[in-house]
Design a protein around this motif. Structure first.
Motif, PDB file in Angstrom:
ATOM      1  N   PRO A 188     -35.822  74.970  37.797  1.00 21.08           N
ATOM      2  CA  PRO A 188     -36.971  74.115  37.473  1.00 21.08           C
ATOM      3  C   PRO A 188     -36.751  73.432  36.124  1.00 21.08           C
ATOM      4  O   PRO A 188     -36.128  74.008  35.220  1.00 21.08           O
ATOM      5  CB  PRO A 188     -38.141  75.112  37.399  1.00 21.08           C
ATOM      6  CG  PRO A 188     -37.676  76.321  38.138  1.00 21.08           C
ATOM      7  CD  PRO A 188     -36.201  76.377  37.960  1.00 21.08           C
ATOM      8  N   LEU A 189     -37.266  72.222  35.962  1.00 24.57           N
ATOM      9  CA  LEU A 189     -37.048  71.467  34.722  1.00 24.57           C
ATOM     10  C   LEU A 189     -37.632  72.191  33.515  1.00 24.57           C
ATOM     11  O   LEU A 189     -37.068  72.127  32.413  1.00 24.57           O
ATOM     12  CB  LEU A 189     -37.651  70.063  34.842  1.00 24.57           C
ATOM     13  CG  LEU A 189     -36.929  69.113  35.815  1.00 24.57           C
ATOM     14  CD1 LEU A 189     -37.668  67.788  35.890  1.00 24.57           C
ATOM     15  CD2 LEU A 189     -35.486  68.896  35.378  1.00 24.57           C
ATOM     16  N   ARG A 190     -38.733  72.889  33.701  1.00 20.53           N
ATOM     17  CA  ARG A 190     -39.327  73.635  32.585  1.00 20.53           C
ATOM     18  C   ARG A 190     -38.373  74.711  32.084  1.00 20.53           C
ATOM     19  O   ARG A 190     -38.248  74.941  30.874  1.00 20.53           O
ATOM     20  CB  ARG A 190     -40.657  74.267  33.015  1.00 20.53           C
ATOM     21  CG  ARG A 190     -41.752  73.263  33.327  1.00 20.53           C
ATOM     22  CD  ARG A 190     -42.963  73.939  33.935  1.00 20.53           C
ATOM     23  NE  ARG A 190     -43.681  74.758  32.974  1.00 20.53           N
ATOM     24  CZ  ARG A 190     -44.802  74.379  32.371  1.00 20.53           C
ATOM     25  NH1 ARG A 190     -45.345  73.199  32.635  1.00 20.53           N
ATOM     26  NH2 ARG A 190     -45.407  75.172  31.524  1.00 20.53           N
ATOM     27  N   LEU A 191     -37.683  75.391  33.015  1.00 18.68           N
ATOM     28  CA  LEU A 191     -36.716  76.418  32.629  1.00 18.68           C
ATOM     29  C   LEU A 191     -35.484  75.788  31.997  1.00 18.68           C
ATOM     30  O   LEU A 191     -34.970  76.272  30.988  1.00 18.68           O
ATOM     31  CB  LEU A 191     -36.324  77.259  33.847  1.00 18.68           C
ATOM     32  CG  LEU A 191     -35.215  78.290  33.619  1.00 18.68           C
ATOM     33  CD1 LEU A 191     -35.599  79.277  32.519  1.00 18.68           C
ATOM     34  CD2 LEU A 191     -34.892  79.033  34.911  1.00 18.68           C
ATOM     35  N   THR A 192     -35.005  74.690  32.585  1.00 15.76           N
ATOM     36  CA  THR A 192     -33.838  74.012  32.027  1.00 15.76           C
ATOM     37  C   THR A 192     -34.094  73.577  30.587  1.00 15.76           C
ATOM     38  O   THR A 192     -33.250  73.770  29.703  1.00 15.76           O
ATOM     39  CB  THR A 192     -33.471  72.779  32.884  1.00 15.76           C
ATOM     40  OG1 THR A 192     -33.164  73.208  34.208  1.00 15.76           O
ATOM     41  CG2 THR A 192     -32.273  72.046  32.297  1.00 15.76           C
ATOM     42  N   ALA A 193     -35.257  73.002  30.336  1.00 18.53           N
ATOM     43  CA  ALA A 193     -35.608  72.558  28.984  1.00 18.53           C
ATOM     44  C   ALA A 193     -35.666  73.736  28.017  1.00 18.53           C
ATOM     45  O   ALA A 193     -35.183  73.652  26.879  1.00 18.53           O
ATOM     46  CB  ALA A 193     -36.942  71.822  29.012  1.00 18.53           C
ATOM     47  N   VAL A 215     -37.305  81.639  24.555  1.00 15.84           N
ATOM     48  CA  VAL A 215     -38.008  80.354  24.538  1.00 15.84           C
ATOM     49  C   VAL A 215     -38.706  80.157  25.876  1.00 15.84           C
ATOM     50  O   VAL A 215     -38.112  80.377  26.931  1.00 15.84           O
ATOM     51  CB  VAL A 215     -37.036  79.180  24.288  1.00 15.84           C
ATOM     52  CG1 VAL A 215     -37.797  77.847  24.255  1.00 15.84           C
ATOM     53  CG2 VAL A 215     -36.258  79.387  22.994  1.00 15.84           C
ATOM     54  N   GLU A 216     -39.969  79.732  25.828  1.00 10.04           N
ATOM     55  CA  GLU A 216     -40.717  79.423  27.047  1.00 10.04           C
ATOM     56  C   GLU A 216     -41.352  78.048  26.918  1.00 10.04           C
ATOM     57  O   GLU A 216     -41.858  77.683  25.852  1.00 10.04           O
ATOM     58  CB  GLU A 216     -41.800  80.475  27.297  1.00 10.04           C
ATOM     59  CG  GLU A 216     -41.240  81.854  27.621  1.00 10.04           C
ATOM     60  CD  GLU A 216     -42.319  82.878  27.927  1.00 10.04           C
ATOM     61  OE1 GLU A 216     -43.508  82.468  28.002  1.00 10.04           O
ATOM     62  OE2 GLU A 216     -41.985  84.066  28.082  1.00 10.04           O
ATOM     63  N   THR A 217     -41.307  77.269  27.987  1.00 10.54           N
ATOM     64  CA  THR A 217     -41.983  75.968  28.016  1.00 10.54           C
ATOM     65  C   THR A 217     -43.452  76.218  28.343  1.00 10.54           C
ATOM     66  O   THR A 217     -43.782  76.644  29.447  1.00 10.54           O
ATOM     67  CB  THR A 217     -41.339  75.042  29.058  1.00 10.54           C
ATOM     68  OG1 THR A 217     -39.957  74.823  28.714  1.00 10.54           O
ATOM     69  CG2 THR A 217     -42.062  73.700  29.104  1.00 10.54           C
ATOM     70  N   SER A 218     -44.322  75.953  27.377  1.00 11.55           N
ATOM     71  CA  SER A 218     -45.742  76.275  27.535  1.00 11.55           C
ATOM     72  C   SER A 218     -46.576  75.099  28.032  1.00 11.55           C
ATOM     73  O   SER A 218     -47.665  75.290  28.583  1.00 11.55           O
ATOM     74  CB  SER A 218     -46.307  76.788  26.208  1.00 11.55           C
ATOM     75  OG  SER A 218     -45.953  75.932  25.137  1.00 11.55           O
ATOM     76  N   ALA A 219     -46.092  73.865  27.829  1.00 10.49           N
ATOM     77  CA  ALA A 219     -46.845  72.686  28.291  1.00 10.49           C
ATOM     78  C   ALA A 219     -45.873  71.559  28.616  1.00 10.49           C
ATOM     79  O   ALA A 219     -44.856  71.378  27.943  1.00 10.49           O
ATOM     80  CB  ALA A 219     -47.847  72.237  27.236  1.00 10.49           C
ATOM     81  N   VAL A 267     -30.731  65.147  30.049  1.00  7.47           N
ATOM     82  CA  VAL A 267     -30.930  65.724  31.378  1.00  7.47           C
ATOM     83  C   VAL A 267     -32.025  64.978  32.142  1.00  7.47           C
ATOM     84  O   VAL A 267     -31.870  64.650  33.324  1.00  7.47           O
ATOM     85  CB  VAL A 267     -31.278  67.223  31.272  1.00  7.47           C
ATOM     86  CG1 VAL A 267     -31.729  67.774  32.621  1.00  7.47           C
ATOM     87  CG2 VAL A 267     -30.083  68.020  30.767  1.00  7.47           C
ATOM     88  N   LEU A 268     -33.132  64.684  31.461  1.00  4.42           N
ATOM     89  CA  LEU A 268     -34.262  64.028  32.123  1.00  4.42           C
ATOM     90  C   LEU A 268     -34.085  62.515  32.266  1.00  4.42           C
ATOM     91  O   LEU A 268     -34.770  61.875  33.065  1.00  4.42           O
ATOM     92  CB  LEU A 268     -35.555  64.296  31.341  1.00  4.42           C
ATOM     93  CG  LEU A 268     -35.985  65.756  31.191  1.00  4.42           C
ATOM     94  CD1 LEU A 268     -37.312  65.832  30.454  1.00  4.42           C
ATOM     95  CD2 LEU A 268     -36.090  66.445  32.539  1.00  4.42           C
ATOM     96  N   GLU A 269     -33.165  61.960  31.458  1.00  3.74           N
ATOM     97  CA  GLU A 269     -32.891  60.516  31.455  1.00  3.74           C
ATOM     98  C   GLU A 269     -34.149  59.719  31.103  1.00  3.74           C
ATOM     99  O   GLU A 269     -34.452  58.693  31.715  1.00  3.74           O
ATOM    100  CB  GLU A 269     -32.312  60.063  32.793  1.00  3.74           C
ATOM    101  CG  GLU A 269     -30.971  60.715  33.104  1.00  3.74           C
ATOM    102  CD  GLU A 269     -30.367  60.207  34.397  1.00  3.74           C
ATOM    103  OE1 GLU A 269     -31.129  59.783  35.290  1.00  3.74           O
ATOM    104  OE2 GLU A 269     -29.128  60.237  34.530  1.00  3.74           O
ATOM    105  N   ARG A 270     -34.894  60.194  30.133  1.00  2.00           N
ATOM    106  CA  ARG A 270     -36.064  59.481  29.627  1.00  2.00           C
ATOM    107  C   ARG A 270     -36.441  60.065  28.272  1.00  2.00           C
ATOM    108  O   ARG A 270     -35.943  61.121  27.869  1.00  2.00           O
ATOM    109  CB  ARG A 270     -37.233  59.560  30.594  1.00  2.00           C
ATOM    110  CG  ARG A 270     -37.619  60.959  31.020  1.00  2.00           C
ATOM    111  CD  ARG A 270     -38.768  60.914  31.977  1.00  2.00           C
ATOM    112  NE  ARG A 270     -38.924  62.134  32.738  1.00  2.00           N
ATOM    113  CZ  ARG A 270     -40.085  62.559  33.202  1.00  2.00           C
ATOM    114  NH1 ARG A 270     -41.181  61.857  32.969  1.00  2.00           N
ATOM    115  NH2 ARG A 270     -40.158  63.676  33.896  1.00  2.00           N
TER     116      ARG A 270
END
Length: 301
Positions: A188-193, A215-219, A267-270
């Motif tokens: 998932p992108l949240r995990l990748t980030a 590290v955790e993506t919270s938002a 990775v996200l290209e933005r």
């Protein structure tokens, strides 16, 4: 291309910590999908890279390094590595040519011998050694456990990677693809980030502190201009560690954020707006939710 021509399967890449597993997965996929640092036990989550080779899809499983576990997280990581190896169509044992084979490798080789699936030996970092030394290493390992094939590669330099890629594609069983043709990873992108930020944390900090942090993506908020706002929390175990992560006048956390944002944007290209927060959570390693986010089983005490 007809469905009858398609092949697909799983390859588990296992080995001791810091053997170069993540570097090899990135080289085979042709893109950065696994984080890489000079520190051992960098990989924690179950990450899969997807290699497309003609009509064949090879799902590469980057497993955590196999070592003698001490903490609950260690046990979960090692357990995940062996589960992936047991379920894969091919198991590839990656060995660092610079590291001598010793008694600590015996449990790995003994367990591999019990697997009914195909197994291959991949010697990494061969560009640093003469051929006689490499051949002696291959003979010593095969004397303990026979492997179907042996490959000599440099995951970082690329030497031998294409030959390994060709062989893996040919070894996959016939069957439908498991992922879309243009997908290169299944995380998932949240995990990748979060993993990309953790990589920068590992590279910036020293000694044991990286292992006491996560590290955790919270938002994650999609913005009208096409960019994304990402908030992440870095958890540490003590307030003194929080001060180290923040650094003098916030210099360390600012540098980590800038470096992570660049990789996440690639990775996200933005455009990415990244906000990092550091919190103390004494027993984050005992949180069931943390294990689930990494795709790991939660081991009992």
């Amino acid at each position: 291309m007809s469905e009858d021509e398609r092949r697909a399967g799983f390859v588990a890449i296992i080995g001791a910590p810091n053997a170069g597993k993540s570097t090899l997965v990135n080289a085979l996929v042709g893109a950065k999908i696994s984080i890489v640092t000079h520190k051992v036990q960098t990989t924690r989550a179950r990450l899969r890279g997807i290699l497309m080779k003609g009509a064949t899809q090879v799902v590469l499983v980057d497993t955590p390094g196999i070592f003698a576990p001490r903490r609950r997280l260690d046990r979960a990581m090692v357990g995940a590595a062996w589960t992936e190896a047991g379920d894969a169509d091919v198991t590839a044992l990656l060995v660092d040519a610079a590291r001598p084979i010793d008694v600590t490798d015996d449990p790995i080789l003994a367990k591999l011998e019990t697997f009914g699936r195909r197994r291959i030996l991949v010697i990494n970092k061969v560009d640093k050694f003469e051929k006689p030394k490499l051949l002696a290493l291959v003979q010593a390992i095969n004397a303990r456990v026979p492997f179907e094939q042996t490959f000599m590669i440099s995951a970082l330099g690329g030497s031998g990677v294409e030959d390994l890629s060709d062989w893996l594609a040919a070894a996959m069983p016939k069957g439908p693809w498991m992922f879309p043709e243009d997908q290169i990873a299944d995380a998932p992108l949240r995990l990748t980030a979060a993993e990309l930020t953790r990589e920068k944390l590992y590279l910036r900090l020293h000694e044991e502190l990286p292992y006491a942090s996560t590290v955790e993506t919270s938002a994650w908020k999609e913005l009208k201009d096409g960019s994304v706002r990402i908030e992440q929390t870095i958890y540490v175990e003590r307030d003194s560690q929080r001060q180290i992560v923040l650094g003098h006048k916030g210099g360390t956390i600012k540098a980590i954020s800038m470096e992570a944002r660049k990789d996440i944007q690639a990775v996200l290209e933005r455009k990415v707006h990244l906000f990092l927060f550091v919190k103390v959570k004494e027993r984050w390693g005992d949180s069931r939710e943390h294990y689930e986010a990494l795709g790991l089983d939660f081991p009992k005490d």
